[in-house]
Write a protein that holds these residues in place. Structure first.
Motif, short mmCIF file in Angstrom:
data_model
loop_
_atom_site.label_atom_id
_atom_site.label_comp_id
_atom_site.label_asym_id
_atom_site.label_seq_id
_atom_site.Cartn_x
_atom_site.Cartn_y
_atom_site.Cartn_z
N ASN A 176 0.67 10.82 -8.18
CA ASN A 176 -0.29 11.19 -7.15
C ASN A 176 -1.16 12.38 -7.56
O ASN A 176 -1.92 12.90 -6.76
CB ASN A 176 0.44 11.53 -5.84
CG ASN A 176 1.12 10.31 -5.26
OD1 ASN A 176 0.62 9.20 -5.40
ND2 ASN A 176 2.27 10.49 -4.64
N SER A 184 -2.39 9.33 1.34
CA SER A 184 -1.47 9.15 0.22
C SER A 184 -0.12 8.61 0.65
O SER A 184 0.60 8.03 -0.15
CB SER A 184 -1.27 10.48 -0.51
OG SER A 184 -0.75 11.44 0.37
N SER A 187 1.61 2.93 2.09
CA SER A 187 2.24 2.13 1.05
C SER A 187 1.96 0.66 1.31
O SER A 187 2.34 0.13 2.34
CB SER A 187 3.75 2.38 1.05
OG SER A 187 4.38 1.56 0.10
N GLU A 452 -0.77 5.03 -4.29
CA GLU A 452 0.46 4.29 -4.60
C GLU A 452 0.14 3.02 -5.37
O GLU A 452 0.96 2.51 -6.15
CB GLU A 452 1.25 3.97 -3.32
CG GLU A 452 0.64 2.90 -2.42
CD GLU A 452 -0.47 3.44 -1.55
OE1 GLU A 452 -1.07 2.66 -0.80
OE2 GLU A 452 -0.75 4.66 -1.61
N ASP A 456 1.62 2.17 -9.02
CA ASP A 456 2.24 0.89 -9.33
C ASP A 456 1.72 0.34 -10.66
O ASP A 456 2.49 -0.15 -11.50
CB ASP A 456 1.94 -0.11 -8.20
CG ASP A 456 2.58 -1.46 -8.43
OD1 ASP A 456 3.81 -1.52 -8.58
OD2 ASP A 456 1.85 -2.47 -8.47
#
Length: 487
Positions: A176, A184, A187, A452, A456
């Motif tokens: 992040n 943030s 998800s 996120e 990933d």
């Protein structure tokens, strides 16, 4: 030590920068810098993607002693004499790092040297080559037991980028970082952008046709009035702080469409998130005026095709300041000419890139990317390797061949970005078609607003990139071949 020669055979810009550079560095680390004992020469063969600057780049490597340019290759192949009539020592090893694998067979017969071939996807002339350094174990599956002793799995040379980082990459360890966004905590692991089974990765999706991906309804591309432009008010700027890398390529065939498209995307993102910054790591084969010419509507008609405002080159008087491309809308894009630019790329939150070695280097560094291949004009893309590239660049008929080749390519498109090829799945988006700056810009803003998703992608890149070390293993093989002279 008896004086020896190491002859590197290579060809195109990608091979010279991503293969030759780490290998010659590893050779010097293992064999030493005494040029009276070990001399390293580079001979280039013709390549349809060459810029003409490959020889100068290879000669700039401190580990290399001498270089012959591609225009003199055929006389060397046929007669064994270089343009400058180089002398050759009695003992040596030929290291193949690009071109035709038959070249080291012919040259080794003339010089009497041992041969080491680096092979990505195919290894030929098993009975005539001394050693093969192969990218993966699959290449050994069809090798006769008679020759299997010649094969060593060394890994992917393109992964050497991660080894050459000078400073730790905070982005790799802190997903992040460098992103400041109130969302943030959100998800969305099932986003179409973050899974290999998304609409972007299916062979029958809109991506596989000349028409743009913009028709896919599950993607951020389909929502020009998405939440990105409304969550802070319709006209309120997004509080995003990010460094975005732009890698439009190094060849005219890619730069013609890539420069105006990528810069138009940058302008759109900047209009929505003014705190974002943009950098272009300029390819070593490209000079700044040439790069800038592709952003000039007087020299490149695709500037108007993408509704781009155009840009001009600004070279500051102070040497400590970076030159910039200043767009018509006032966006300043810094131009960085250090090479390799791995530390700069590692600081990027995300990169816009085209297909090629760039995707391997970004993947090795663990940097998220979106891979773009615009097809606003099917005959504009002419940078294919091998016979397709030769046909597409024929005088007169080249345009027709280019249209046919690109049409066939779009119908049969597989995975193009190196990280996706490694993973056998689309872990970074590949967008092919009639791309539009606003819609691609929305995708980038969606990534930046949802870190996120970037985390990933980083995790997936780290899981598929493998370990670096191919260059060291190749150098070790060369050392072993040199020792055969004393046996």
């Amino acid at each position: 030590m008896t004086p020896v020669d190491i002859l590197i055979l290579s060809n195109g810009p990608g091979e010279v920068t991503t293969w030759v550079r780490p290998v010659v560095k590893a050779l010097r680390e293992q064999l030493g810098n005494n040029r009276e004992e070990v001399r390293v020469s580079v001979v280039l063969s013709p390549c349809p993607n060459a810029s003409g600057k490959e020889a100068a780049i290879a000669l700039s490597y401190p580990e290399v002693d001498r270089v012959q340019a591609a225009e003199h290759f055929w006389q060397f192949l046929l007669w064994g004499k270089t343009f400058e009539n180089w002398d050759w020592r009695d003992r040596g090893v030929i290291v193949f790092l690009g071109g035709d694998q038959f070249f080291p067979v012919v040259i080794s017969k003339k010089l009497g040297y041992r041969t080491v071939v680096y092979a990505e996807w195919e290894a030929r002339w098993h009975n005539l080559i001394d050693r093969f350094a192969v990218m993966n174990p699959e290449l050994t599956a069809k090798v006769s037991p008679k020759y299997i002793h010649k094969f060593t799995v060394v890994g992917d040379l393109m992964l050497e980028a991660q080894k050459q980082l000078k400073t730790p990459n905070s982005q790799l360890s802190t997903p992040n970082s460098a992103l400041s966004t109130p969302n943030s905590a959100l998800s969305t692991p099932n986003s179409a952008l973050s899974t290999p089974n998304s609409a972007l990765s299916t062979p029958n999706s809109a991506l596989s046709t000349p028409n743009s991906v913009l028709s896919t309804h599950n993607s951020a591309l389909s929502t020009p009035n998405s939440a990105l432009s409304t969550q802070h008010g319709l006209n309120a700027p997004l509080p995003l702080t990010a460094l975005i890398g732009i890698l439009p390529g190094s060849k005219a065939a890619k730069l013609t469409q890539g420069v105006p498209l990528f810069l138009a995307i940058a302008e759109y993102i900047h209009s929505k998130a003014p705190q974002t910054k943009f950098v272009i790591p300029v390819a070593p084969t490209l000079d700044l005026p040439t790069l800038a010419s592709f952003a000039d509507s007087q020299k490149n008609p695709f500037v108007e095709t993408f509704n781009f405002s155009g840009a001009s080159l600004v070279v500051p008087e102070q040497s400590h300041q970076k030159p910039i491309l200043k767009t018509g809308k006032g966006l300043n894009v810094e131009l960085h000419q250090e090479n390799p630019a791995y530390d700069l790329l590692s600081d990027c939150s995300i990169c816009l890139t085209t297909v090629g070695a760039n995707t391997a280097e970004l993947g090795a560094l663990g940097v998220p990317m979106v891979v773009l291949l615009p097809t606003q004009q099917l005959d504009a893309m002419r940078s294919w390797d091998g016979l397709p590239g030769l046909l597409a660049n024929l005088p007169g008929l080249g345009s027709t061949f280019a249209k046919i080749i690109n049409w066939l390519f779009l119908r049969r498109k597989g995975l193009l970005a190196w990280p996706n090829i490694w993973a056998k799945a689309e872990i970074v988006p590949e967008l092919i078609g009639k791309l539009h700056p606003e819609e691609v810009g929305e995708m980038i803003l969606d990534f930046l607003t949802h870190p996120e998703k970037l985390a990933d992608i980083r995790n997936k890149l780290k899981s598929v990139r493998g370990e670096s070390g191919a260059a060291d293993k190749i150098a070790q093989i060369v050392s072993e071949e040199l020792r055969t002279w004393s046996n």
